[in-house]
Design a protein around this motif. Structure first.
Motif, PDB file in Angstrom:
ATOM      1  N   THR A  63      -0.779  -4.807  -0.197  1.00 45.08           N
ATOM      2  CA  THR A  63      -0.494  -5.426   1.091  1.00 45.08           C
ATOM      3  C   THR A  63      -0.243  -4.372   2.162  1.00 45.08           C
ATOM      4  O   THR A  63       0.202  -3.266   1.878  1.00 45.08           O
ATOM      5  CB  THR A  63       0.747  -6.334   1.005  1.00 45.08           C
ATOM      6  OG1 THR A  63       1.892  -5.538   0.668  1.00 45.08           O
ATOM      7  CG2 THR A  63       0.559  -7.435  -0.025  1.00 45.08           C
ATOM      8  N   VAL A  64      -0.547  -4.756   3.387  1.00 45.63           N
ATOM      9  CA  VAL A  64      -0.227  -3.961   4.568  1.00 45.63           C
ATOM     10  C   VAL A  64       0.506  -4.902   5.509  1.00 45.63           C
ATOM     11  O   VAL A  64      -0.013  -5.973   5.851  1.00 45.63           O
ATOM     12  CB  VAL A  64      -1.500  -3.395   5.236  1.00 45.63           C
ATOM     13  CG1 VAL A  64      -1.151  -2.671   6.526  1.00 45.63           C
ATOM     14  CG2 VAL A  64      -2.251  -2.479   4.275  1.00 45.63           C
ATOM     15  N   ASN A  65       1.712  -4.529   5.870  1.00 48.65           N
ATOM     16  CA  ASN A  65       2.555  -5.377   6.716  1.00 48.65           C
ATOM     17  C   ASN A  65       2.712  -6.779   6.130  1.00 48.65           C
ATOM     18  O   ASN A  65       2.687  -7.778   6.844  1.00 48.65           O
ATOM     19  CB  ASN A  65       1.999  -5.457   8.140  1.00 48.65           C
ATOM     20  CG  ASN A  65       2.002  -4.118   8.829  1.00 48.65           C
ATOM     21  OD1 ASN A  65       2.916  -3.316   8.654  1.00 48.65           O
ATOM     22  ND2 ASN A  65       0.967  -3.852   9.606  1.00 48.65           N
ATOM     23  N   LEU A 106       0.841  -1.196   0.000  1.00 52.11           N
ATOM     24  CA  LEU A 106       0.000   0.000   0.000  1.00 52.11           C
ATOM     25  C   LEU A 106       0.876   1.247   0.000  1.00 52.11           C
ATOM     26  O   LEU A 106       0.567   2.232  -0.672  1.00 52.11           O
ATOM     27  CB  LEU A 106      -0.939  -0.009   1.206  1.00 52.11           C
ATOM     28  CG  LEU A 106      -1.864   1.192   1.358  1.00 52.11           C
ATOM     29  CD1 LEU A 106      -2.755   1.361   0.136  1.00 52.11           C
ATOM     30  CD2 LEU A 106      -2.703   1.055   2.618  1.00 52.11           C
ATOM     31  N   THR A 107       1.985   1.190   0.711  1.00 49.88           N
ATOM     32  CA  THR A 107       2.907   2.330   0.759  1.00 49.88           C
ATOM     33  C   THR A 107       3.431   2.660  -0.632  1.00 49.88           C
ATOM     34  O   THR A 107       3.454   3.826  -1.038  1.00 49.88           O
ATOM     35  CB  THR A 107       4.079   2.028   1.711  1.00 49.88           C
ATOM     36  OG1 THR A 107       3.551   1.753   3.007  1.00 49.88           O
ATOM     37  CG2 THR A 107       5.046   3.188   1.784  1.00 49.88           C
ATOM     38  N   ASP A 108       3.830   1.631  -1.396  1.00 48.47           N
ATOM     39  CA  ASP A 108       4.315   1.872  -2.757  1.00 48.47           C
ATOM     40  C   ASP A 108       3.200   2.438  -3.625  1.00 48.47           C
ATOM     41  O   ASP A 108       3.434   3.337  -4.436  1.00 48.47           O
ATOM     42  CB  ASP A 108       4.865   0.584  -3.371  1.00 48.47           C
ATOM     43  CG  ASP A 108       5.463   0.826  -4.737  1.00 48.47           C
ATOM     44  OD1 ASP A 108       6.460   1.572  -4.821  1.00 48.47           O
ATOM     45  OD2 ASP A 108       4.918   0.294  -5.726  1.00 48.47           O
ATOM     46  N   PHE A 109       1.996   1.928  -3.451  1.00 50.71           N
ATOM     47  CA  PHE A 109       0.859   2.442  -4.214  1.00 50.71           C
ATOM     48  C   PHE A 109       0.642   3.921  -3.905  1.00 50.71           C
ATOM     49  O   PHE A 109       0.408   4.725  -4.806  1.00 50.71           O
ATOM     50  CB  PHE A 109      -0.404   1.636  -3.888  1.00 50.71           C
ATOM     51  CG  PHE A 109      -1.585   1.998  -4.736  1.00 50.71           C
ATOM     52  CD1 PHE A 109      -1.775   1.411  -5.970  1.00 50.71           C
ATOM     53  CD2 PHE A 109      -2.519   2.929  -4.294  1.00 50.71           C
ATOM     54  CE1 PHE A 109      -2.871   1.740  -6.761  1.00 50.71           C
ATOM     55  CE2 PHE A 109      -3.614   3.263  -5.067  1.00 50.71           C
ATOM     56  CZ  PHE A 109      -3.786   2.668  -6.306  1.00 50.71           C
ATOM     57  N   GLN A 110       0.740   4.289  -2.645  1.00 51.17           N
ATOM     58  CA  GLN A 110       0.546   5.688  -2.258  1.00 51.17           C
ATOM     59  C   GLN A 110       1.661   6.575  -2.808  1.00 51.17           C
ATOM     60  O   GLN A 110       1.404   7.696  -3.242  1.00 51.17           O
ATOM     61  CB  GLN A 110       0.483   5.807  -0.739  1.00 51.17           C
ATOM     62  CG  GLN A 110      -0.777   5.209  -0.159  1.00 51.17           C
ATOM     63  CD  GLN A 110      -0.746   5.122   1.352  1.00 51.17           C
ATOM     64  OE1 GLN A 110       0.287   4.807   1.942  1.00 51.17           O
ATOM     65  NE2 GLN A 110      -1.875   5.392   1.977  1.00 51.17           N
TER      66      GLN A 110
END
Length: 74
Positions: A34-36, A10-14
């Motif tokens: 994914t998250v964690n 999700l971080t990369d998506f953001q």
């Protein structure tokens, strides 16, 4: 089936939203976010999602028609 290269954090998506949106529109394939390290979300472009809904609706209708024919023959 989900392709392994379509699993992203999700971080990369953001951080790279534009890149992901371009890929989603270009390929029409969903991405798992994914998250964690755990799958949490699936994202897909609207056109591909509508096609998926249309296919599901047709499949449901076909199943009902088949059941109706089977009931009629019984």
């Amino acid at each position: 089936m989900v392709r392994l290269d379509a699993i992203q954090s999700l971080t990369d998506f953001q951080r790279n939203t534009r890149k992901h949106l371009e890929r989603l529109k270009r390929t029409g394939l969903p991405e798992v976010l994914t998250v964690n390290g755990q799958a949490e979300l699936v994202v897909q472009d609207a056109v591909s999602y509508q096609k998926l809904l249309d296919r599901a609706e047709r499949a449901d209708l076909l199943q009902k028609l088949r059941q109706g024919i089977a009931d009629y023959r019984a």
